[in-house]
Design a protein around this motif. Structure first.
Motif, PDB file in Angstrom:
ATOM      1  N   SER A  62       0.828  -1.213   0.000  1.00 45.48           N
ATOM      2  CA  SER A  62       0.000   0.000   0.000  1.00 45.48           C
ATOM      3  C   SER A  62       0.861   1.261   0.000  1.00 45.48           C
ATOM      4  CB  SER A  62      -0.930   0.003   1.217  1.00 45.48           C
ATOM      5  OG  SER A  62      -1.864  -1.055   1.127  1.00 45.48           O
ATOM      6  N   SER A  63       1.941   1.244   0.784  1.00 44.63           N
ATOM      7  CA  SER A  63       2.858   2.392   0.816  1.00 44.63           C
ATOM      8  C   SER A  63       3.528   2.592  -0.535  1.00 44.63           C
ATOM      9  CB  SER A  63       3.926   2.185   1.893  1.00 44.63           C
ATOM     10  OG  SER A  63       3.336   2.066   3.159  1.00 44.63           O
ATOM     11  N   PHE A  64       3.969   1.483  -1.149  1.00 40.32           N
ATOM     12  CA  PHE A  64       4.594   1.528  -2.480  1.00 40.32           C
ATOM     13  C   PHE A  64       3.608   2.058  -3.518  1.00 40.32           C
ATOM     14  CE2 PHE A  64       5.023  -0.865  -6.507  1.00 40.32           C
ATOM     15  CZ  PHE A  64       6.223  -0.347  -6.961  1.00 40.32           C
ATOM     16  N   LYS A  65       2.388   1.528  -3.479  1.00 43.28           N
ATOM     17  CA  LYS A  65       1.349   1.924  -4.438  1.00 43.28           C
ATOM     18  C   LYS A  65       1.007   3.402  -4.290  1.00 43.28           C
ATOM     19  CE  LYS A  65      -2.826   1.514  -3.361  1.00 43.28           C
ATOM     20  NZ  LYS A  65      -4.104   1.002  -2.820  1.00 43.28           N
ATOM     21  N   ASN A  66       0.823   3.869  -3.051  1.00 41.04           N
ATOM     22  CA  ASN A  66       0.445   5.265  -2.817  1.00 41.04           C
ATOM     23  C   ASN A  66       1.542   6.229  -3.256  1.00 41.04           C
ATOM     24  OD1 ASN A  66      -1.998   4.442  -1.743  1.00 41.04           O
ATOM     25  ND2 ASN A  66      -1.276   4.460   0.370  1.00 41.04           N
ATOM     26  N   ASN A  67       2.799   5.838  -3.073  1.00 38.60           N
ATOM     27  CA  ASN A  67       3.913   6.668  -3.535  1.00 38.60           C
ATOM     28  C   ASN A  67       3.883   6.811  -5.051  1.00 38.60           C
ATOM     29  OD1 ASN A  67       6.939   6.459  -4.739  1.00 38.60           O
ATOM     30  ND2 ASN A  67       6.940   7.790  -2.930  1.00 38.60           N
ATOM     31  N   TYR A  68       3.651   5.687  -5.751  1.00 41.87           N
ATOM     32  CA  TYR A  68       3.592   5.731  -7.215  1.00 41.87           C
ATOM     33  C   TYR A  68       2.391   6.556  -7.684  1.00 41.87           C
ATOM     34  CZ  TYR A  68       3.138   4.362 -12.091  1.00 41.87           C
ATOM     35  OH  TYR A  68       3.015   4.403 -13.458  1.00 41.87           O
ATOM     36  N   LEU A  69       1.240   6.369  -7.036  1.00 42.73           N
ATOM     37  CA  LEU A  69       0.030   7.087  -7.439  1.00 42.73           C
ATOM     38  C   LEU A  69       0.189   8.596  -7.250  1.00 42.73           C
ATOM     39  CD1 LEU A  69      -2.798   4.767  -6.032  1.00 42.73           C
ATOM     40  CD2 LEU A  69      -2.072   5.022  -8.411  1.00 42.73           C
ATOM     41  N   PHE A 100       4.478   7.687 -21.322  1.00 36.98           N
ATOM     42  CA  PHE A 100       3.698   6.483 -21.580  1.00 36.98           C
ATOM     43  C   PHE A 100       4.540   5.209 -21.675  1.00 36.98           C
ATOM     44  CE2 PHE A 100       0.801   9.831 -23.107  1.00 36.98           C
ATOM     45  CZ  PHE A 100      -0.304   9.521 -22.332  1.00 36.98           C
ATOM     46  N   SER A 101       5.803   5.282 -21.267  1.00 39.26           N
ATOM     47  CA  SER A 101       6.628   4.065 -21.277  1.00 39.26           C
ATOM     48  C   SER A 101       7.487   3.931 -20.023  1.00 39.26           C
ATOM     49  CB  SER A 101       7.521   4.028 -22.527  1.00 39.26           C
ATOM     50  OG  SER A 101       8.402   5.149 -22.565  1.00 39.26           O
ATOM     51  N   ALA A 102       8.200   4.988 -19.652  1.00 41.03           N
ATOM     52  CA  ALA A 102       9.172   4.896 -18.556  1.00 41.03           C
ATOM     53  C   ALA A 102       8.516   4.626 -17.210  1.00 41.03           C
ATOM     54  CB  ALA A 102       9.999   6.185 -18.486  1.00 41.03           C
ATOM     55  N   PHE A 103       7.413   5.317 -16.923  1.00 36.51           N
ATOM     56  CA  PHE A 103       6.774   5.164 -15.611  1.00 36.51           C
ATOM     57  C   PHE A 103       6.180   3.764 -15.435  1.00 36.51           C
ATOM     58  CE2 PHE A 103       7.071   9.708 -16.092  1.00 36.51           C
ATOM     59  CZ  PHE A 103       7.353  10.151 -14.808  1.00 36.51           C
ATOM     60  N   GLU A 104       5.497   3.288 -16.454  1.00 36.87           N
ATOM     61  CA  GLU A 104       4.928   1.936 -16.389  1.00 36.87           C
ATOM     62  C   GLU A 104       6.028   0.881 -16.302  1.00 36.87           C
ATOM     63  OE1 GLU A 104       2.358  -1.052 -19.253  1.00 36.87           O
ATOM     64  OE2 GLU A 104       1.958   1.106 -19.389  1.00 36.87           O
ATOM     65  N   TRP A 147      12.497   6.986  -5.033  1.00 33.91           N
ATOM     66  CA  TRP A 147      12.508   5.867  -5.981  1.00 33.91           C
ATOM     67  C   TRP A 147      13.907   5.267  -6.078  1.00 33.91           C
ATOM     68  CZ3 TRP A 147       9.083   6.453 -10.962  1.00 33.91           C
ATOM     69  CH2 TRP A 147       7.758   6.700 -10.572  1.00 33.91           C
ATOM     70  N   THR A 148      13.945   3.945  -6.282  1.00 33.91           N
ATOM     71  CA  THR A 148      15.213   3.269  -6.575  1.00 33.91           C
ATOM     72  C   THR A 148      15.305   3.017  -8.071  1.00 33.91           C
ATOM     73  OG1 THR A 148      14.192   1.097  -6.194  1.00 33.91           O
ATOM     74  CG2 THR A 148      15.297   2.137  -4.321  1.00 33.91           C
ATOM     75  N   GLU A 149      16.510   2.812  -8.567  1.00 34.13           N
ATOM     76  CA  GLU A 149      16.719   2.619  -9.997  1.00 34.13           C
ATOM     77  C   GLU A 149      16.482   1.155 -10.377  1.00 34.13           C
ATOM     78  OE1 GLU A 149      16.401   3.635 -12.962  1.00 34.13           O
ATOM     79  OE2 GLU A 149      17.976   5.175 -12.856  1.00 34.13           O
ATOM     80  N   ASN A 150      15.927   0.935 -11.556  1.00 31.31           N
ATOM     81  CA  ASN A 150      15.872  -0.414 -12.124  1.00 31.31           C
ATOM     82  C   ASN A 150      16.091  -0.349 -13.626  1.00 31.31           C
ATOM     83  OD1 ASN A 150      13.214  -0.256 -13.522  1.00 31.31           O
ATOM     84  ND2 ASN A 150      12.346  -0.212 -11.456  1.00 31.31           N
ATOM     85  N   TYR A 151      16.521  -1.459 -14.193  1.00 31.29           N
ATOM     86  CA  TYR A 151      16.924  -1.516 -15.603  1.00 31.29           C
ATOM     87  C   TYR A 151      16.196  -2.655 -16.312  1.00 31.29           C
ATOM     88  CZ  TYR A 151      20.855   1.232 -13.770  1.00 31.29           C
ATOM     89  OH  TYR A 151      21.618   2.175 -13.158  1.00 31.29           O
ATOM     90  N   GLY A 152      16.196  -2.573 -17.647  1.00 28.81           N
ATOM     91  CA  GLY A 152      15.713  -3.682 -18.443  1.00 28.81           C
ATOM     92  C   GLY A 152      16.846  -4.650 -18.678  1.00 28.81           C
TER      93      GLY A 152
END
Length: 461
Positions: free
Chosen positions: A36-43, A142-146, A219-224
């Motif tokens: 819930s904390s993760f979701k609310n931060n993103y929202l 429309f790409s990076a956030f998702e 936010w933390t970094e993540n990669y493809g």
């Protein structure tokens, strides 16, 4: 006829409120406090990003008009924006997989803030630069956030079904409530306070700056695919191979392009469709009504996706058929309802019927967004998520540029008929995707890559 607008808005508002308040345990997904904390931060971040986008939308055309530019010059500016999204945006957006999704989200904020700053200049070249920057920012939005959300969700070990909850809430807030509030706030700045048409762009830059600060701090970094031996061309080639070798990914891209192409065409056409004889329309109020219909759709989608037994691929067939029928209404009313010959005045009977149909279409848009996000999270490989998502936007941007360039070449009924056909085709492709989704998996893109890598030494021998 003014009562009609309030009646439609009131009915939609009542239904949305009823749907949200009447949710039972079957309609809700039980999650953890950590999620819930993760979701609310993103929202919060996503809502700020969308506020930065929605504040600008209603005033771009108006601002260009106040600077003295004609329809042709304004059309060129809009085409430049979509063309930039297709060319530069695809490259910049694809870099998110290699350089990091968090970094790409920050780049979105900076690029869009710079785009807002260009609106202070009446110079055509500066405004053109602003449209190019805006096109790049749109691709990242429309790409990076998702892509960041899906990767971070999986990295933290949250359940896959919880992802659909974040998607539906993001659309409910970002594409619904925030859009309505942004429209009212923009109207307050421009008309009530009298700060002029540049004020919404300054406000948008402030919201984007606040969102960027939250991203940088939380936010933390993540990669493809962070492998250093992969250049951009190799990344593009890998994404193209993924689309060509997996029919499900190709179908998903085609469905997305067909629906979004129809949606953007609708955005350009709803005003002339409702006012063929220059009828007076409360544009801001109608826009808020459309966003309320979209909120209704996203609320309904959250109920659908909460049921694990119901497949997204299944109900989306119906959504595409309903959306096709709703955009066919302007064609039907043109033949069945006698057109008004009186110039000006309030909305006609045909306009009222079409407005109701357009609200149905916007409700379908509200269902489409979280549902397509859910399907993308299932089918697009993590290694090239941002790259493939930006590939999906190439045919969309080409289509929108063609429509913009030829918007006066065809009657409105022909344009709506074309959109309706596209949506029926999307429904058939969705049916095919459902059939493929029901088949047992023979292997995914990652396993195909591994097999190719194992085969290379044998071929060399």
């Amino acid at each position: 006829m003014e009562v009609f607008y309030y009646l439609v808005f009131g009915c939609l508002g009542a239904v949305v409120a009823a749907m949200e308040l009447s949710k039972n345990t079957k309609d809700r997904i039980n999650t953890s406090q950590t999620f819930s904390s993760f979701k609310n931060n993103y929202l919060l971040v996503y809502s700020l990003m969308m506020a930065g986008d929605w504040l600008q939308g209603p005033y771009v055309y108006y601002l260009y008009m106040t600077y003295g530019y004609g329809k042709g010059e304004i059309g060129q500016l809009f085409i430049a924006g979509f063309g930039s999204s297709m060319l530069f945006g695809t490259i910049v957006g694809s870099l998110a997989d290699k350089q990091g999704r968090k970094r790409a989200c920050v780049t979105y904020c900076i690029t869009y803030i710079l785009s807002c700053m260009t609106k202070h200049s009446p110079q055509y070249k500066v405004l053109m630069l602003g449209r190019v920057l805006g096109g790049i920012a749109t691709s990242l939005l429309f790409s990076a956030f998702e892509s960041w959300l899906v990767a971070e969700h999986n990295k933290r070990g949250f359940e896959q079904q919880w992802l659909s909850l974040t998607f539906s809430k993001a659309i409910f807030l970002g594409n619904g409530l925030v859009a309505i509030v942004s429209g009212l706030f923009g109207n307050l700045l421009v008309d009530t306070v009298g700060l002029g048409p540049v004020a919404p762009f300054d406000a948008a830059a402030c919201f984007l700056a606040i969102g960027m600060a939250i991203i940088l701090s939380s936010w933390t970094e993540n990669y493809g695919d962070p492998s250093e031996n992969k250049d951009l061309l190799t990344q593009f080639k890998g994404a193209a191979v993924a689309i060509a070798s997996d029919e499900k990914i190709a179908l998903l891209g085609a469905i997305q392009s067909l629906f979004e192409g129809s949606m953007y065409t609708f955005v350009f056409l709803w005003t002339p469709a409702l006012s063929p004889n220059e009828e007076e329309l409360p544009h801001g109020f109608i826009f808020a009504t459309f966003m309320l219909a979209s909120m209704l759709g996203s609320s309904f989608a959250s109920r659908l996706m909460a049921r694990s037994s119901l497949k997204v691929e299944s109900y989306m067939q119906i959504v595409f058929v309903v959306s096709a029928a709703s955009l066919l209404l302007p064609v039907v009313t043109n033949f069945l309802v006698a057109p008004s010959k009186v110039k000006g005045g309030s909305i006609s009977l045909a306009g009222c019927i079409q407005l109701l149909g357009f609200c149905v279409f916007e409700a379908c848009v509200g269902i489409f967004w979280p549902s397509i996000m859910k399907m993308r999270s299932q089918y697009i490989p993590e290694e090239a998520r941002s790259t493939i998502m930006n590939f999906f936007r190439i045919p969309l941007n080409i289509f929108v540029c063609i429509v913009l360039y030829n918007v006066n070449a065809f009657p409105i009924t022909v344009m709506f008929g074309m959109c309706s056909i596209f949506l029926f085709v999307a429904s058939m492709l969705q049916r095919r995707l459902l059939v493929l989704a029901d088949k047992p998996k023979a292997g995914d893109w990652t396993s195909l890559k591994e097999r190719d890598a194992e085969a290379e030494p044998l071929n060399d021998a």
